[in-house]
Design a protein around this motif. Structure first.
Motif, PDB file in Angstrom:
ATOM      1  N   ASP A  28      23.652  37.629 -30.176  1.00 33.06           N
ATOM      2  CA  ASP A  28      22.658  37.172 -28.881  1.00 33.06           C
ATOM      3  C   ASP A  28      21.796  36.063 -29.311  1.00 33.06           C
ATOM      4  O   ASP A  28      20.930  36.172 -29.691  1.00 33.06           O
ATOM      5  CB  ASP A  28      21.980  38.285 -28.338  1.00 33.06           C
ATOM      6  CG  ASP A  28      21.103  38.099 -27.356  1.00 33.06           C
ATOM      7  OD1 ASP A  28      20.696  37.138 -27.075  1.00 33.06           O
ATOM      8  OD2 ASP A  28      20.499  39.097 -26.707  1.00 33.06           O
ATOM      9  N   GLU A  52      22.569  46.982 -20.528  1.00 36.76           N
ATOM     10  CA  GLU A  52      21.742  47.717 -21.245  1.00 36.76           C
ATOM     11  C   GLU A  52      21.488  49.173 -20.794  1.00 36.76           C
ATOM     12  O   GLU A  52      21.036  49.244 -19.532  1.00 36.76           O
ATOM     13  CB  GLU A  52      20.568  47.194 -21.690  1.00 36.76           C
ATOM     14  CG  GLU A  52      19.540  47.908 -22.477  1.00 36.76           C
ATOM     15  CD  GLU A  52      18.292  47.114 -23.024  1.00 36.76           C
ATOM     16  OE1 GLU A  52      18.271  45.884 -23.076  1.00 36.76           O
ATOM     17  OE2 GLU A  52      17.441  47.759 -23.276  1.00 36.76           O
ATOM     18  N   GLY A  66      19.680  48.486 -26.465  1.00 35.29           N
ATOM     19  CA  GLY A  66      18.737  47.371 -26.704  1.00 35.29           C
ATOM     20  C   GLY A  66      18.059  47.667 -27.963  1.00 35.29           C
ATOM     21  O   GLY A  66      17.760  48.931 -28.378  1.00 35.29           O
ATOM     22  N   ALA A  67      17.383  46.557 -28.427  1.00 38.00           N
ATOM     23  CA  ALA A  67      16.489  46.630 -29.865  1.00 38.00           C
ATOM     24  C   ALA A  67      15.586  47.647 -29.624  1.00 38.00           C
ATOM     25  O   ALA A  67      15.354  48.353 -30.808  1.00 38.00           O
ATOM     26  CB  ALA A  67      16.364  45.202 -29.988  1.00 38.00           C
ATOM     27  N   ARG A  68      14.972  47.921 -28.579  1.00 29.52           N
ATOM     28  CA  ARG A  68      13.764  48.651 -28.460  1.00 29.52           C
ATOM     29  C   ARG A  68      14.192  50.369 -28.619  1.00 29.52           C
ATOM     30  O   ARG A  68      13.564  51.444 -28.940  1.00 29.52           O
ATOM     31  CB  ARG A  68      13.019  48.733 -27.317  1.00 29.52           C
ATOM     32  CG  ARG A  68      12.156  47.376 -27.413  1.00 29.52           C
ATOM     33  CD  ARG A  68      11.473  47.221 -25.894  1.00 29.52           C
ATOM     34  NE  ARG A  68      10.987  45.913 -25.967  1.00 29.52           N
ATOM     35  CZ  ARG A  68      11.578  44.650 -25.986  1.00 29.52           C
ATOM     36  NH1 ARG A  68      12.924  44.729 -26.083  1.00 29.52           N
ATOM     37  NH2 ARG A  68      10.935  43.573 -25.844  1.00 29.52           N
ATOM     38  N   ARG A 104      20.526  40.052 -33.003  1.00 28.92           N
ATOM     39  CA  ARG A 104      19.649  39.448 -31.915  1.00 28.92           C
ATOM     40  C   ARG A 104      18.485  39.070 -32.653  1.00 28.92           C
ATOM     41  O   ARG A 104      17.248  38.739 -32.080  1.00 28.92           O
ATOM     42  CB  ARG A 104      19.498  40.525 -30.631  1.00 28.92           C
ATOM     43  CG  ARG A 104      19.064  41.825 -30.930  1.00 28.92           C
ATOM     44  CD  ARG A 104      17.420  41.872 -31.160  1.00 28.92           C
ATOM     45  NE  ARG A 104      16.743  42.080 -30.083  1.00 28.92           N
ATOM     46  CZ  ARG A 104      15.128  41.548 -30.261  1.00 28.92           C
ATOM     47  NH1 ARG A 104      14.802  41.543 -31.457  1.00 28.92           N
ATOM     48  NH2 ARG A 104      14.588  41.467 -29.272  1.00 28.92           N
ATOM     49  N   GLU A 157      22.377  34.337 -22.393  1.00 26.77           N
ATOM     50  CA  GLU A 157      21.917  34.500 -21.361  1.00 26.77           C
ATOM     51  C   GLU A 157      21.923  33.305 -20.216  1.00 26.77           C
ATOM     52  O   GLU A 157      21.505  32.000 -20.800  1.00 26.77           O
ATOM     53  CB  GLU A 157      20.164  34.656 -21.436  1.00 26.77           C
ATOM     54  CG  GLU A 157      19.956  36.350 -21.894  1.00 26.77           C
ATOM     55  CD  GLU A 157      18.728  36.654 -21.511  1.00 26.77           C
ATOM     56  OE1 GLU A 157      18.536  38.106 -21.271  1.00 26.77           O
ATOM     57  OE2 GLU A 157      17.667  35.924 -21.772  1.00 26.77           O
ATOM     58  N   LYS A 177      15.189  46.990 -17.615  1.00 26.12           N
ATOM     59  CA  LYS A 177      14.843  46.160 -18.508  1.00 26.12           C
ATOM     60  C   LYS A 177      13.611  46.902 -19.158  1.00 26.12           C
ATOM     61  O   LYS A 177      12.390  47.057 -18.707  1.00 26.12           O
ATOM     62  CB  LYS A 177      14.389  44.778 -17.745  1.00 26.12           C
ATOM     63  CG  LYS A 177      15.899  44.158 -17.125  1.00 26.12           C
ATOM     64  CD  LYS A 177      15.597  42.744 -17.073  1.00 26.12           C
ATOM     65  CE  LYS A 177      15.258  41.686 -18.354  1.00 26.12           C
ATOM     66  NZ  LYS A 177      16.467  42.070 -19.450  1.00 26.12           N
ATOM     67  N   PRO A 178      13.598  47.024 -20.612  1.00 29.62           N
ATOM     68  CA  PRO A 178      12.409  47.427 -21.149  1.00 29.62           C
ATOM     69  C   PRO A 178      11.464  46.179 -21.335  1.00 29.62           C
ATOM     70  O   PRO A 178      11.688  45.161 -21.791  1.00 29.62           O
ATOM     71  CB  PRO A 178      12.886  47.679 -22.697  1.00 29.62           C
ATOM     72  CG  PRO A 178      14.044  46.806 -22.558  1.00 29.62           C
ATOM     73  CD  PRO A 178      14.694  46.624 -21.391  1.00 29.62           C
ATOM     74  N   HIS A 180      18.202  35.705 -27.729  1.00 31.40           N
ATOM     75  CA  HIS A 180      16.986  36.427 -27.949  1.00 31.40           C
ATOM     76  C   HIS A 180      16.363  36.023 -29.249  1.00 31.40           C
ATOM     77  O   HIS A 180      15.318  36.017 -29.826  1.00 31.40           O
ATOM     78  CB  HIS A 180      17.201  38.020 -27.881  1.00 31.40           C
ATOM     79  CG  HIS A 180      17.206  38.363 -26.350  1.00 31.40           C
ATOM     80  ND1 HIS A 180      18.290  38.570 -25.751  1.00 31.40           N
ATOM     81  CD2 HIS A 180      15.903  38.940 -25.771  1.00 31.40           C
ATOM     82  CE1 HIS A 180      17.682  38.997 -24.281  1.00 31.40           C
ATOM     83  NE2 HIS A 180      16.430  39.184 -24.471  1.00 31.40           N
ATOM     84  N   LYS A 208      22.419  47.103 -30.618  1.00 32.49           N
ATOM     85  CA  LYS A 208      21.515  45.729 -30.909  1.00 32.49           C
ATOM     86  C   LYS A 208      21.009  46.110 -32.044  1.00 32.49           C
ATOM     87  O   LYS A 208      20.447  47.197 -32.346  1.00 32.49           O
ATOM     88  CB  LYS A 208      20.647  45.226 -29.883  1.00 32.49           C
ATOM     89  CG  LYS A 208      21.271  44.548 -28.715  1.00 32.49           C
ATOM     90  CD  LYS A 208      20.350  43.942 -28.051  1.00 32.49           C
ATOM     91  CE  LYS A 208      20.964  42.692 -27.300  1.00 32.49           C
ATOM     92  NZ  LYS A 208      19.802  41.779 -26.595  1.00 32.49           N
ATOM     93  N   TRP A 249      25.506  48.280 -23.799  1.00 35.01           N
ATOM     94  CA  TRP A 249      24.889  48.080 -25.019  1.00 35.01           C
ATOM     95  C   TRP A 249      23.416  48.827 -25.157  1.00 35.01           C
ATOM     96  O   TRP A 249      22.771  48.927 -23.682  1.00 35.01           O
ATOM     97  CB  TRP A 249      24.693  46.630 -25.394  1.00 35.01           C
ATOM     98  CG  TRP A 249      23.340  45.839 -24.873  1.00 35.01           C
ATOM     99  CD1 TRP A 249      22.250  45.699 -25.237  1.00 35.01           C
ATOM    100  CD2 TRP A 249      23.606  44.817 -23.601  1.00 35.01           C
ATOM    101  NE1 TRP A 249      21.463  44.919 -24.257  1.00 35.01           N
ATOM    102  CE2 TRP A 249      22.322  44.456 -23.191  1.00 35.01           C
ATOM    103  CE3 TRP A 249      24.635  44.463 -22.568  1.00 35.01           C
ATOM    104  CZ2 TRP A 249      21.987  43.711 -22.319  1.00 35.01           C
ATOM    105  CZ3 TRP A 249      24.303  43.858 -21.674  1.00 35.01           C
ATOM    106  CH2 TRP A 249      23.026  43.417 -21.355  1.00 35.01           C
ATOM    107  N   ARG A 295      26.817  39.824 -18.064  1.00 33.56           N
ATOM    108  CA  ARG A 295      25.839  40.651 -18.306  1.00 33.56           C
ATOM    109  C   ARG A 295      24.628  40.509 -17.427  1.00 33.56           C
ATOM    110  O   ARG A 295      24.304  39.548 -16.919  1.00 33.56           O
ATOM    111  CB  ARG A 295      25.297  40.250 -19.708  1.00 33.56           C
ATOM    112  CG  ARG A 295      24.585  39.181 -20.235  1.00 33.56           C
ATOM    113  CD  ARG A 295      23.846  39.202 -21.385  1.00 33.56           C
ATOM    114  NE  ARG A 295      22.094  39.834 -20.606  1.00 33.56           N
ATOM    115  CZ  ARG A 295      21.492  39.849 -21.507  1.00 33.56           C
ATOM    116  NH1 ARG A 295      21.534  40.235 -22.884  1.00 33.56           N
ATOM    117  NH2 ARG A 295      20.036  40.386 -20.977  1.00 33.56           N
TER     118      ARG A 295
HETATM  119  C1  PEP Z   1      18.409  41.960 -23.436  1.00 34.31           C
HETATM  120  O1  PEP Z   1      19.540  41.761 -23.953  1.00 34.31           O
HETATM  121  O2  PEP Z   1      18.238  41.385 -22.247  1.00 34.31           O
HETATM  122  C2  PEP Z   1      17.075  42.474 -24.079  1.00 34.31           C
HETATM  123  C3  PEP Z   1      16.168  42.983 -23.448  1.00 34.31           C
HETATM  124  O3  PEP Z   1      17.407  42.317 -25.484  1.00 34.31           O
HETATM  125  P1  PEP Z   1      16.743  43.047 -26.692  1.00 34.31           P
HETATM  126  O4  PEP Z   1      16.922  44.524 -26.732  1.00 34.31           O
HETATM  127  O5  PEP Z   1      17.424  42.333 -27.862  1.00 34.31           O
HETATM  128  O6  PEP Z   1      15.345  42.743 -26.661  1.00 34.31           O
END
Ligand code: PEP
Ligand code: MN
Length: 325
Positions: free
Chosen positions: A169, A57, A78-80, A135, A198, A24-25, A172, A105, A76, A19
């Motif tokens: 995960d 992601e 992401g959580a956001r 997560r 990670e 990246k958010p 996180h 997630k 995947w 991964r």
């Molecule tokens: C990630 O998996 O790097 C991540 C940003 O995770 P999450 O969406 O769970 O915050």
């Protein structure tokens, strides 16, 4: 290059999937937001050189299309992003018919409806090969975790989608590399199907979440220390004892339901005589007293205050409703 060095280390741990966050958010602007589509060839190189399956992601249709075209093995949400119906919908459109596995997630708020709703949206748009990633959930309280595990939420989600694979995960949830192993073990003990951990060839130099990254060496050690649980066994003594305990549980459940129905009957009777004497239904002082007694009595029996409170609040709710009728 960090990506390939880490991929090599991960491969040596015997891991199958690699991964890396291309997009990246980030909560604050100006932090490292990933290398974007420019990193796709790096991921392909990791796959070709080390035989790893690659995943990342995706948060919008362009991300999804670029990764599908590049032959990513898994993606995947992401959580956001899980919380955003428009983004989930556009991802669904991009993924439909591709067969690329897509994992969802849990959202950043502890709302099972948001999580299950995102999955339903994918299913109803015709997306196949869906999985789940637990997560954890942010909390206002200061805890030792970055995100609270809230295992109950994972179990609830499992109940809604029993056929979907669910991985954890722990990175996180932990937010700290020293806590990853214990959370990973808990996830396996609960029967989750896999782990997304990670790892970085040089955690201190990681551009995101350096505290929770494991080196390939510590990842290898962690994987070696995990105990895999069987889901079943042929052991006759175990099966006999399990059957015995289960029949005890069934009997207790019956007794609980019988006691509840008797209690409800008495409560309805109270409602009746209150009406006859023109007395209000809700008498808070009595309720406080009852709850206090239940908590003390529960504690003596080894039941936590939270558990007793939850049960009695539900009983009280039902009882007030029945007295109104
Ligand atoms: C990630 O998996 O790097 C991540 C940003 O995770 P999450 O969406 O769970 O915050
Ligand atoms: Mn992260």
């Amino acid at each position: 290059m960090q990506v390939l060095k880490t991929a090599e280390g991960v491969k040596e741990c015997g891991v199958g999937y690699f991964r890396a966050g291309l997009w990246k958010p980030r909560t604050h602007p100006g932090n490292f937001e990933g290398a974007g589509a420019a990193a796709i060839p790096w991921m392909q190189k990791a796959r070709d050189e080390f035989g790893l399956k690659i995943c990342t992601e995706v948060a919008n249709r362009e991300h999804a299309r670029a990764c599908i075209d590049a032959g990513f093995d898994m993606l995947w949400i992401g959580a956001r992003t899980t919380v955003n119906t428009f983004q989930v919908q556009e991802l669904a459109e991009a993924l439909k018919g591709t067969g690329t596995p897509i994992f969802v997630k849990n959202p950043v708020s502890r709302d099972i409806g948001l999580w299950s709703g995102a999955v339903e949206r994918l299913i109803s748009s015709g997306v196949r090969n869906i999985g789940l990633i637990h997560r954890g959930f942010p909390s206002f309280e200061k805890t030792r975790y970055r995100n609270l595990p809230e295992w109950q939420a994972a179990i609830e989600m499992r109940g809604i989608f029993p056929d979907l694979p669910m991985i954890c995960d722990p990175s996180h949830i932990a937010g700290d590399s020293s806590l990853v192993a214990e959370i990973a073990q808990q996830a396996l003990d609960l029967g989750l199907d896999g782990l997304m951990i990670e790892c970085h060839c040089n955690p201190e130099a990681a551009l995101s979440d350096p505290l929770q990254q494991l080196t390939p060496e510590s990842l290898s050690e962690l994987l070696g220390s995990l105990r895999l649980r069987d889901t079943d066994t042929e052991d006759k003594a175990y099966q006999a004892r399990l059957a015995e305990l289960r029949s005890m549980i069934d009997a207790y459940d019956d007794a609980i339901l019988y006691a509840l129905s008797q209690r409800m009957e008495a409560s309805r009777e109270i409602g009746k005589i209150k009406r006859e004497h023109n007395i209000s239904i809700l008498q808070l002082a009595r309720w406080d007293e009852l709850m206090e007694k239940a908590i003390i009595s529960g504690k003596e029996k080894g039941l936590s205050e939270e558990f007793v409170r939850d049960i009695f609040n539900e009983i009280h709710k039902a009882s007030v409703i029945s007295q109104k009728n």
